[in-house]
Design an enzyme around this catalytic site. Structure first.
Site, PDB file in Angstrom:
ATOM      1  N   ASN A   1     169.349  58.967  89.261  1.00 60.07           N
ATOM      2  CA  ASN A   1     168.172  58.290  89.828  1.00 60.07           C
ATOM      3  C   ASN A   1     167.216  57.964  88.674  1.00 60.07           C
ATOM      4  OD1 ASN A   1     165.497  57.935  90.808  1.00 60.07           O
ATOM      5  ND2 ASN A   1     166.124  58.730  92.784  1.00 60.07           N
TER       6      ASN A   1
ATOM      7  N   ASP B   1     164.340  56.192  88.844  1.00 63.11           N
ATOM      8  CA  ASP B   1     162.992  55.809  89.288  1.00 63.11           C
ATOM      9  C   ASP B   1     161.924  56.081  88.231  1.00 63.11           C
ATOM     10  OD1 ASP B   1     164.017  55.198  91.768  1.00 63.11           O
ATOM     11  OD2 ASP B   1     163.198  56.963  92.779  1.00 63.11           O
ATOM     12  N   HIS B   2     162.043  57.236  87.553  1.00 60.80           N
ATOM     13  CA  HIS B   2     160.934  57.629  86.683  1.00 60.80           C
ATOM     14  C   HIS B   2     160.881  56.864  85.366  1.00 60.80           C
ATOM     15  CE1 HIS B   2     159.475  60.133  89.671  1.00 60.80           C
ATOM     16  NE2 HIS B   2     160.358  61.097  89.550  1.00 60.80           N
TER      17      HIS B   2
ATOM     18  N   ARG C   1     151.674  51.431  82.868  1.00 63.19           N
ATOM     19  CA  ARG C   1     150.986  50.401  82.088  1.00 63.19           C
ATOM     20  C   ARG C   1     151.167  49.000  82.673  1.00 63.19           C
ATOM     21  NH1 ARG C   1     149.585  51.586  76.608  1.00 63.19           N
ATOM     22  NH2 ARG C   1     148.584  53.602  76.756  1.00 63.19           N
TER      23      ARG C   1
ATOM     24  N   HIS D   1     164.910  54.227  94.264  1.00 64.13           N
ATOM     25  CA  HIS D   1     164.212  54.298  95.551  1.00 64.13           C
ATOM     26  C   HIS D   1     163.177  53.177  95.577  1.00 64.13           C
ATOM     27  CE1 HIS D   1     161.779  57.064  98.534  1.00 64.13           C
ATOM     28  NE2 HIS D   1     161.943  55.835  98.989  1.00 64.13           N
TER      29      HIS D   1
ATOM     30  N   ARG E   1     160.266  52.055  97.192  1.00 61.43           N
ATOM     31  CA  ARG E   1     159.269  52.614  98.119  1.00 61.43           C
ATOM     32  C   ARG E   1     158.399  51.507  98.693  1.00 61.43           C
ATOM     33  NH1 ARG E   1     158.329  58.250  97.671  1.00 61.43           N
ATOM     34  NH2 ARG E   1     156.538  57.738  98.946  1.00 61.43           N
TER      35      ARG E   1
ATOM     36  N   ARG F   1     155.540  52.091  94.000  1.00 61.24           N
ATOM     37  CA  ARG F   1     154.886  52.817  92.898  1.00 61.24           C
ATOM     38  C   ARG F   1     155.743  52.858  91.632  1.00 61.24           C
ATOM     39  NH1 ARG F   1     154.974  58.965  95.216  1.00 61.24           N
ATOM     40  NH2 ARG F   1     153.832  57.959  96.882  1.00 61.24           N
ATOM     41  N   HIS F   2     157.052  52.706  91.784  1.00 63.78           N
ATOM     42  CA  HIS F   2     157.878  52.647  90.562  1.00 63.78           C
ATOM     43  C   HIS F   2     158.836  51.447  90.601  1.00 63.78           C
ATOM     44  CE1 HIS F   2     160.243  55.176  93.222  1.00 63.78           C
ATOM     45  NE2 HIS F   2     159.567  56.270  92.948  1.00 63.78           N
TER      46      HIS F   2
ATOM     47  N   GLU G   1     167.784  53.817  97.756  1.00 63.02           N
ATOM     48  CA  GLU G   1     167.135  54.617  98.805  1.00 63.02           C
ATOM     49  C   GLU G   1     165.990  53.804  99.377  1.00 63.02           C
ATOM     50  OE1 GLU G   1     165.703  57.974  96.682  1.00 63.02           O
ATOM     51  OE2 GLU G   1     167.692  58.697  96.183  1.00 63.02           O
TER      52      GLU G   1
ATOM     53  N   THR H   1     156.626  62.911  96.494  1.00 66.21           N
ATOM     54  CA  THR H   1     158.022  62.496  96.489  1.00 66.21           C
ATOM     55  C   THR H   1     158.541  62.687  97.914  1.00 66.21           C
ATOM     56  OG1 THR H   1     160.216  62.885  95.502  1.00 66.21           O
ATOM     57  CG2 THR H   1     158.791  64.809  95.756  1.00 66.21           C
ATOM     58  N   THR H   2     159.776  62.296  98.177  1.00 62.48           N
ATOM     59  CA  THR H   2     160.336  62.441  99.526  1.00 62.48           C
ATOM     60  C   THR H   2     160.223  63.904  99.969  1.00 62.48           C
ATOM     61  OG1 THR H   2     161.911  60.774  98.804  1.00 62.48           O
ATOM     62  CG2 THR H   2     162.330  61.797 100.926  1.00 62.48           C
TER      63      THR H   2
ATOM     64  N   GLU I   1     173.447  62.624 102.903  1.00 58.98           N
ATOM     65  CA  GLU I   1     173.017  63.274 101.664  1.00 58.98           C
ATOM     66  C   GLU I   1     172.150  64.457 102.084  1.00 58.98           C
ATOM     67  OE1 GLU I   1     170.923  60.851  98.823  1.00 58.98           O
ATOM     68  OE2 GLU I   1     170.326  62.598  97.651  1.00 58.98           O
TER      69      GLU I   1
ATOM     70  N   HIS J   1     167.937  66.172  95.505  1.00 58.62           N
ATOM     71  CA  HIS J   1     166.495  66.403  95.507  1.00 58.62           C
ATOM     72  C   HIS J   1     166.157  67.710  94.793  1.00 58.62           C
ATOM     73  CE1 HIS J   1     162.656  64.778  96.701  1.00 58.62           C
ATOM     74  NE2 HIS J   1     162.249  66.023  96.563  1.00 58.62           N
ATOM     75  N   GLY J   2     165.510  67.571  93.659  1.00 64.39           N
ATOM     76  CA  GLY J   2     165.053  68.741  92.916  1.00 64.39           C
ATOM     77  C   GLY J   2     166.154  69.498  92.192  1.00 64.39           C
TER      78      GLY J   2
ATOM     79  N   GLY K   1     167.559  62.870  89.577  1.00 65.96           N
ATOM     80  CA  GLY K   1     166.685  62.023  88.778  1.00 65.96           C
ATOM     81  C   GLY K   1     165.731  62.771  87.880  1.00 65.96           C
ATOM     82  N   HIS K   2     164.745  63.428  88.478  1.00 69.83           N
ATOM     83  CA  HIS K   2     163.606  63.938  87.726  1.00 69.83           C
ATOM     84  C   HIS K   2     164.004  64.828  86.554  1.00 69.83           C
ATOM     85  CE1 HIS K   2     160.006  66.424  86.973  1.00 69.83           C
ATOM     86  NE2 HIS K   2     159.380  65.296  87.200  1.00 69.83           N
TER      87      HIS K   2
HETATM   88  N1  PXP Z   1     167.973  61.919  96.775  1.00 72.00           N
HETATM   89  C1  PXP Z   1     166.953  61.379  97.480  1.00 72.00           C
HETATM   90  C2  PXP Z   1     167.218  60.874  98.852  1.00 72.00           C
HETATM   91  C3  PXP Z   1     165.672  61.254  96.925  1.00 72.00           C
HETATM   92  O1  PXP Z   1     164.669  60.715  97.646  1.00 72.00           O
HETATM   93  C4  PXP Z   1     165.470  61.694  95.599  1.00 72.00           C
HETATM   94  C5  PXP Z   1     164.132  61.515  94.966  1.00 72.00           C
HETATM   95  O2  PXP Z   1     163.828  60.155  94.909  1.00 72.00           O
HETATM   96  C6  PXP Z   1     166.565  62.223  94.905  1.00 72.00           C
HETATM   97  C7  PXP Z   1     167.800  62.352  95.523  1.00 72.00           C
HETATM   98  C8  PXP Z   1     166.446  62.689  93.496  1.00 72.00           C
HETATM   99  O3  PXP Z   1     165.580  63.774  93.417  1.00 72.00           O
HETATM  100  P1  PXP Z   1     165.122  64.317  92.018  1.00 72.00           P
HETATM  101  O4  PXP Z   1     164.399  63.212  91.327  1.00 72.00           O
HETATM  102  O5  PXP Z   1     164.258  65.465  92.367  1.00 72.00           O
HETATM  103  O6  PXP Z   1     166.374  64.703  91.280  1.00 72.00           O
END
Ligand code: PXP
Length: 247
Positions: free
Chosen positions: A8, A10-11, A19, A44, A46, A50-51, A71, A101-102, A152, A201-202, A223-224
């Protein structure tokens, strides 16, 4: 078989949007992830943008050669974008305006008709549909009834329980172990229903191993933690390390 990894990114767009400029490029990020061995790219889109922006989806669709998973919330606006841009997969997620976040899985039971309708429209456009869902057996059964091809499993609770050293001892360890069991039971239930089972997630280099040992989970979306590590070691290495952690 080793589970797949969709990164992921996104970040990368979060930094760019800080910026409102052109760097860092999520296209470059996607290519580096793929070259490092990622099985797919997840973003994602959104409602608040935001990203990731709409144009990112269009460009990623042109560039990503592995698997593009977008997503999104099950809204008319998002379904229209998906049907037009045709990612390989859409993961339906819940969204509330002020969340960082979600915040958990989609309540398929409480929003059954909306979800089913969204799934039908996406499948009619030849898009593979996943639903991000809590590891709850009834929700998984309803996701199947709504026509989803994949679930998921939301690992937010597991991530919270395994984040600190508390997890290694006493009550913390018991709770983390119980949540792992809950995820395993959910994964088995999903697979029994004929669903592909993903998780995310996480998740981190440290906590992904226990879930990667569950054979029914065949895909991770992370992702993160990867993007955070890439600040110090580079994106290529950060992705490779996560692939190793999953193995
Ligand atoms: N899966 C879903 C459905 C999510 O919404 C996210 C966060 O956008 C992730 C996975 C990835 O989560 P993380 O960035 O915490 O790894």
């Amino acid at each position: 078989m080793t589970a797949k990894l969709n990164v992921n990114i996104d970040h990368v767009a979060t930094i760019r949007e800080a910026r409102k400029t052109i760097e860092p490029s999520i296209i470059t990020a996607a290519v580096i992830c793929e070259q490092a061995g990622a099985d797919g790219i997840t973003v994602h889109l959104r409602g608040d943008r935001r990203h990731i922006q709409d144009r990112d989806i269009e460009l990623l669709r042109e560039v990503v050669t592995t698997y593009l998973n977008v997503e999104m919330a099950a809204t008319d606006e998002m379904i229209e974008i998906a049907v037009r841009t045709k990612p390989d997969a859409v993961s339906l997620v819940p969204e509330s305006p002020n969340e960082v976040t979600t915040e958990g899985g989609l309540d398929v039971i409480g929003n059954f008709e909306v979800v089913k309708n969204a799934v039908q429209q996406l499948k009619a456009a030849d898009i593979f549909v996943s639903i991000f869902i809590d590891p709850d057996l009834d929700q998984i059964s309803r996701a199947k009834s709504a026509g989803a091809q994949q679930v998921e499993l939301c690992t937010a609770e597991y991530a919270e329980l395994t984040l600190s050293s508390r997890a290694a001892h006493g009550e913390g360890a018991q709770k983390a172990s119980a949540e792992t069991d809950r995820i395993r039971a959910a994964a088995v239930h999903g697979a029994d229903l004929g669903l592909i089972v993903a998780a995310g997630h996480g998740l981190t280099y440290r906590n992904v191993g226990a879930l990667a040992a569950i054979p029914e989970i065949t895909e991770f979306n992370i992702g993160h933690n990867i993007i955070s590590r890439s600040v110090f070691v580079g994106l290529d290495q950060a992705v490779r390390e996560m692939i190793e952690a999953i193995k």
